[in-house]
Design an enzyme around this catalytic site. Structure first.
Site, PDB file in Angstrom:
ATOM      1  N   TYR A 151       0.864  -1.183   0.000  1.00 33.96           N
ATOM      2  CA  TYR A 151       0.000   0.000   0.000  1.00 33.96           C
ATOM      3  C   TYR A 151       0.896   1.228   0.000  1.00 33.96           C
ATOM      4  O   TYR A 151       1.740   1.397   0.891  1.00 33.96           O
ATOM      5  CB  TYR A 151      -0.880  -0.034   1.246  1.00 33.96           C
ATOM      6  CG  TYR A 151      -1.805   1.138   1.441  1.00 33.96           C
ATOM      7  CD1 TYR A 151      -3.028   1.216   0.775  1.00 33.96           C
ATOM      8  CD2 TYR A 151      -1.496   2.151   2.357  1.00 33.96           C
ATOM      9  CE1 TYR A 151      -3.891   2.280   0.985  1.00 33.96           C
ATOM     10  CE2 TYR A 151      -2.360   3.210   2.580  1.00 33.96           C
ATOM     11  CZ  TYR A 151      -3.555   3.275   1.891  1.00 33.96           C
ATOM     12  OH  TYR A 151      -4.418   4.321   2.115  1.00 33.96           O
TER      13      TYR A 151
ATOM     14  N   PRO B 196       7.796  11.136   1.563  1.00 33.78           N
ATOM     15  CA  PRO B 196       8.744  11.816   2.453  1.00 33.78           C
ATOM     16  C   PRO B 196       8.220  13.137   3.004  1.00 33.78           C
ATOM     17  O   PRO B 196       8.520  13.504   4.144  1.00 33.78           O
ATOM     18  CB  PRO B 196       9.976  12.034   1.552  1.00 33.78           C
ATOM     19  CG  PRO B 196       9.905  10.933   0.547  1.00 33.78           C
ATOM     20  CD  PRO B 196       8.435  10.730   0.287  1.00 33.78           C
TER      21      PRO B 196
ATOM     22  N   SER C 290       4.782  14.013   2.976  1.00 32.79           N
ATOM     23  CA  SER C 290       3.363  13.982   3.352  1.00 32.79           C
ATOM     24  C   SER C 290       3.073  12.700   4.125  1.00 32.79           C
ATOM     25  O   SER C 290       2.967  11.629   3.544  1.00 32.79           O
ATOM     26  CB  SER C 290       2.461  14.063   2.110  1.00 32.79           C
ATOM     27  OG  SER C 290       2.658  12.957   1.261  1.00 32.79           O
TER      28      SER C 290
ATOM     29  N   PHE D   7       8.430   4.495   3.594  1.00 36.70           N
ATOM     30  CA  PHE D   7       8.028   3.530   4.629  1.00 36.70           C
ATOM     31  C   PHE D   7       7.053   2.475   4.095  1.00 36.70           C
ATOM     32  O   PHE D   7       6.063   2.154   4.759  1.00 36.70           O
ATOM     33  CB  PHE D   7       7.387   4.253   5.825  1.00 36.70           C
ATOM     34  CG  PHE D   7       8.174   5.416   6.359  1.00 36.70           C
ATOM     35  CD1 PHE D   7       9.496   5.259   6.725  1.00 36.70           C
ATOM     36  CD2 PHE D   7       7.585   6.661   6.499  1.00 36.70           C
ATOM     37  CE1 PHE D   7      10.227   6.333   7.218  1.00 36.70           C
ATOM     38  CE2 PHE D   7       8.305   7.741   7.000  1.00 36.70           C
ATOM     39  CZ  PHE D   7       9.636   7.578   7.361  1.00 36.70           C
TER      40      PHE D   7
ATOM     41  N   ASN E  34       2.247 -11.168  45.381  1.00 36.62           N
ATOM     42  CA  ASN E  34       2.421  -9.739  45.611  1.00 36.62           C
ATOM     43  C   ASN E  34       1.167  -9.007  45.152  1.00 36.62           C
ATOM     44  O   ASN E  34       0.804  -9.038  43.974  1.00 36.62           O
ATOM     45  CB  ASN E  34       3.655  -9.252  44.840  1.00 36.62           C
ATOM     46  CG  ASN E  34       3.946  -7.786  45.061  1.00 36.62           C
ATOM     47  OD1 ASN E  34       3.163  -6.926  44.668  1.00 36.62           O
ATOM     48  ND2 ASN E  34       5.083  -7.493  45.665  1.00 36.62           N
TER      49      ASN E  34
ATOM     50  N   MET F  58       7.229  -6.662  34.429  1.00 37.59           N
ATOM     51  CA  MET F  58       7.019  -7.765  35.371  1.00 37.59           C
ATOM     52  C   MET F  58       8.089  -8.845  35.240  1.00 37.59           C
ATOM     53  O   MET F  58       8.400  -9.536  36.204  1.00 37.59           O
ATOM     54  CB  MET F  58       5.630  -8.377  35.154  1.00 37.59           C
ATOM     55  CG  MET F  58       4.496  -7.505  35.642  1.00 37.59           C
ATOM     56  SD  MET F  58       2.893  -8.272  35.319  1.00 37.59           S
ATOM     57  CE  MET F  58       1.815  -7.186  36.270  1.00 37.59           C
TER      58      MET F  58
ATOM     59  N   GLU G  41      -1.098   3.732   9.785  1.00 34.96           N
ATOM     60  CA  GLU G  41      -2.536   3.712   9.476  1.00 34.96           C
ATOM     61  C   GLU G  41      -3.241   4.962  10.018  1.00 34.96           C
ATOM     62  O   GLU G  41      -4.403   4.943  10.378  1.00 34.96           O
ATOM     63  CB  GLU G  41      -3.219   2.450  10.036  1.00 34.96           C
ATOM     64  CG  GLU G  41      -2.524   1.135   9.710  1.00 34.96           C
ATOM     65  CD  GLU G  41      -2.629   0.754   8.244  1.00 34.96           C
ATOM     66  OE1 GLU G  41      -2.448   1.649   7.400  1.00 34.96           O
ATOM     67  OE2 GLU G  41      -2.877  -0.420   7.943  1.00 34.96           O
TER      68      GLU G  41
ATOM     69  N   ARG H 174     -13.273  16.170  15.907  1.00 40.40           N
ATOM     70  CA  ARG H 174     -13.966  16.921  14.849  1.00 40.40           C
ATOM     71  C   ARG H 174     -15.429  16.495  14.761  1.00 40.40           C
ATOM     72  O   ARG H 174     -16.332  17.324  14.618  1.00 40.40           O
ATOM     73  CB  ARG H 174     -13.252  16.701  13.512  1.00 40.40           C
ATOM     74  CG  ARG H 174     -13.779  17.570  12.387  1.00 40.40           C
ATOM     75  CD  ARG H 174     -13.007  17.301  11.104  1.00 40.40           C
ATOM     76  NE  ARG H 174     -11.602  17.606  11.248  1.00 40.40           N
ATOM     77  CZ  ARG H 174     -10.604  16.856  10.779  1.00 40.40           C
ATOM     78  NH1 ARG H 174     -10.878  15.730  10.131  1.00 40.40           N
ATOM     79  NH2 ARG H 174      -9.350  17.224  10.936  1.00 40.40           N
TER      80      ARG H 174
END
Length: 420
Positions: free
Chosen positions: A161, A166, A168, A194, A315, A375, A401, A413
């Site tokens: 996809y 770069p 936007s 990306f 605990n 943990m 996304e 909005r």
């Protein structure tokens, strides 16, 4: 009827996976050790429970044993994904007439959550691939659907996809990649950044500018690997998501047939956003799988790890932390499944619920995984333990996304507009 056919195939192939590994028969392929309060099968139909069990089994046997190796060696597990496609996971919500499984958005969420317990990074790529296949299935012509979808659903070919550039990212409507029409071709120039699968995949669903500024000037083209003028940047070195390559995709006088345009000119941004609505549910579902696995692993660690003469499970502070993690996991799952149902039903609140689900689930599931690592103490920071990979792999879910800041914008909005 499509779901029934897929269910039969899933059950048959799922049971063969168990037998081939000397494990249980299909009736005994049950997930063990899941506490009732976080059981992901709650509220599902019997059919959904069946393919959920198959997905959990595939994750446990075909993905989890290789998760660390894929991450450390940056292996794109093509053959494993093709095995997943044999179970119907290559085109989960693509229509059956072109090889898809024809399942619902809720079914898809259930499957991606289960698969992600075995490897988030690989499942996340499968989810992007599914989104691309759905876009072609939904907005393509009969010829385009027949040309591309069967090979995508079988994962003989893989898809990427291509929206982000770069310059936007969140401001996707300002993209600059241009497509100038010359006869029966468009000539593309520009680059995308990306891109998951970039360089290793076969089909690129590309948003490009065929008109003026803004979203109405954007169209969607399918660019095939090997097209003259299509090239790729270096493979990016990432914190997580290492089982899928990420590269820039570059177009230099790249000639693409007009026949490869999805929809009409100017519809590309709308197509991209409709794809992303489902993509947000998908990526949130991948976060659910990581969080579910992390809660279970943290619980198991607390039951055996001793400090000050007793197990950590005694605990109270850690008991309360574990309870909070479980509660946030279930709350996230409920919201994601509600959003999936809304999108399937094309409800007016679907876009906002998808944004809420993506925002809440990716934030809270990251916190769950991070708390699970805490943990484990120092052990959690070692690559011998899967919890650190869950933390690294799902951190990016708060960015892609649509960043979670953009999700907040969409939700606020709507609130402020509706209240006027």
């Amino acid at each position: 009827m499509a779901a029934v056919g897929v269910l039969s195939r899933l059950s048959r192939l799922g049971s063969s996976v168990c037998r081939s590994r000397g494990l249980m028969t299909s009736g005994d392929c049950q997930r063990r050790g899941i506490a009732a309060c976080i059981d992901p099968s709650h509220g599902l139909t019997e059919e959904q429970k069946e393919f959920q069990k198959v997905a959990f089994d595939f994750a446990a046997n075909e993905m989890a044993p290789h998760m660390a190796e894929w991450d450390q060696k940056e292996i794109f597990p093509v053959e494993t994904m093709r095995k997943a496609a044999q179970l119907g996971f290559g085109g989960i919500y693509v229509r059956p007439d072109v090889g898809g499984s024809g399942l619902s958005r809720l079914d898809t969420s259930v499957i991606f959550e289960a698969l992600s317990t075995g490897c988030v990074s690989t499942t996340a790529y499968i989810s992007i691939h599914n989104m691309c296949a759905w876009m072609i299935d939904s907005f393509g012509s009969s010829e385009q659907r027949e040309k591309f979808c069967p090979d995508l659903c079988s994962m003989e070919k893989f898809a990427s996809y291509c929206l982000t550039e770069p310059g936007s990212g969140s401001d996707a409507a300002s993209l600059l990649t241009s497509a100038q029409r010359k006869g029966d071709h468009y000539v593309l120039n520009g680059s995308k950044a990306f891109i998951s699968g970039g360089g290793d995949t076969d089909v690129y669903v590309v948003m490009c500018r065929t008109g003026g500024k803004g979203p109405k000037g954007i169209s969607c083209l399918v660019v095939e690997k090997g097209t003259l003028g299509l090239s790729f940047g270096k493979k990016e070195k990432k914190v997580g998501w290492n089982s899928q390559p990420t590269r820039a995709v570059v177009f230099e006088d790249c000639a693409v047939p007009v026949a490869n345009r999805l929809g009409e000119e100017g519809q590309g941004f709308n197509i991209a956003m409709k794809g992303l609505n489902g993509g947000r549910i998908n990526i949130a579902s991948c976060s659910l799988g990581a969080a579910h696995a992390s809660v279970q692993q943290a619980r198991d660690h607390l039951l055996v790890r001793k400090q000050f003469g007793e197990t950590l499970s005694n605990n109270q502070f850690l008991q309360f932390r574990l309870a909070e993690m479980a509660t946030k996991l279930v709350a996230s799952r409920l919201l994601v499944r509600e959003a999936a149902t809304a999108l399937q039903e094309n409800r007016p609140d679907a876009v906002y619920l998808c944004s809420m689900a993506k925002l809440f689930a990716t934030d809270e599931c990251f916190n769950i995984c991070n708390q699970a690592l805490q943990m484990f103490g120092g052990y959690g920071y070692l690559k011998d333990y899967a919890v650190q990979q869950f933390v690294r792999d799902i951190r990016v879910h708060q960015i892609l996304e649509g960043t979670n800041e953009v999700m907040r914008m969409i939700i606020s909005r709507n609130l402020l507009t509706e209240s006027l």
